[in-house]
Design a protein around this motif. Structure first.
Motif, PDB file in Angstrom:
ATOM      1  N   PRO A 119       0.803  -1.228   0.000  1.00 60.24           N
ATOM      2  CA  PRO A 119       0.000   0.000   0.000  1.00 60.24           C
ATOM      3  C   PRO A 119       0.839   1.282   0.000  1.00 60.24           C
ATOM      4  O   PRO A 119       0.492   2.248  -0.681  1.00 60.24           O
ATOM      5  CB  PRO A 119      -0.836  -0.100   1.281  1.00 60.24           C
ATOM      6  N   ALA A 120       1.930   1.298   0.741  1.00 62.89           N
ATOM      7  CA  ALA A 120       2.772   2.495   0.786  1.00 62.89           C
ATOM      8  C   ALA A 120       3.420   2.760  -0.571  1.00 62.89           C
ATOM      9  O   ALA A 120       3.480   3.903  -1.036  1.00 62.89           O
ATOM     10  CB  ALA A 120       3.839   2.359   1.872  1.00 62.89           C
ATOM     11  N   ALA A 121       3.895   1.700  -1.214  1.00 60.43           N
ATOM     12  CA  ALA A 121       4.508   1.855  -2.537  1.00 60.43           C
ATOM     13  C   ALA A 121       3.455   2.271  -3.560  1.00 60.43           C
ATOM     14  O   ALA A 121       3.709   3.154  -4.390  1.00 60.43           O
ATOM     15  CB  ALA A 121       5.180   0.552  -2.962  1.00 60.43           C
ATOM     16  N   ARG A 122       2.283   1.684  -3.506  1.00 57.63           N
ATOM     17  CA  ARG A 122       1.218   2.049  -4.448  1.00 57.63           C
ATOM     18  C   ARG A 122       0.812   3.511  -4.279  1.00 57.63           C
ATOM     19  O   ARG A 122       0.471   4.183  -5.245  1.00 57.63           O
ATOM     20  CB  ARG A 122       0.012   1.130  -4.289  1.00 57.63           C
TER      21      ARG A 122
END
Length: 80
Positions: free
Chosen positions: A36-39
């Motif tokens: 989620p953080a990378a997305r």
């Protein structure tokens, strides 16, 4: 559209892999980016688009082969 296998860094011939299309584009096969953080760092993701993760080494090696100047003996593993 037709694809031509360019190479992979996978020992089993699975992903990640790169393909060249007959339209002059590159298709990337890899694991879907699910963190989620990378997305959240992605920009302008349109409907129908996805992000995949591939090793930098694969991109560099294929770029050298396609653009020339690379050592043909150092070809990325080719499992067609």
């Amino acid at each position: 559209m037709r694809l031509r296998f360019l190479g992979s860094t996978s020992e089993a011939g699975a992903c990640p892999s790169l393909y060249e299309t007959d339209r002059g584009t590159i298709v990337v096969q890899g694991l879907t980016l699910t963190d989620p953080a990378a997305r959240a760092d992605l920009r302008h993701v349109l409907d129908g688009e996805s992000a995949v993760e591939v090793p930098r080494e694969l991109l560099v090696r294929i770029a050298r082969e396609v653009l020339g100047g690379g050592d043909p003996e150092a070809r990325v593993t080719d499992h067609q």
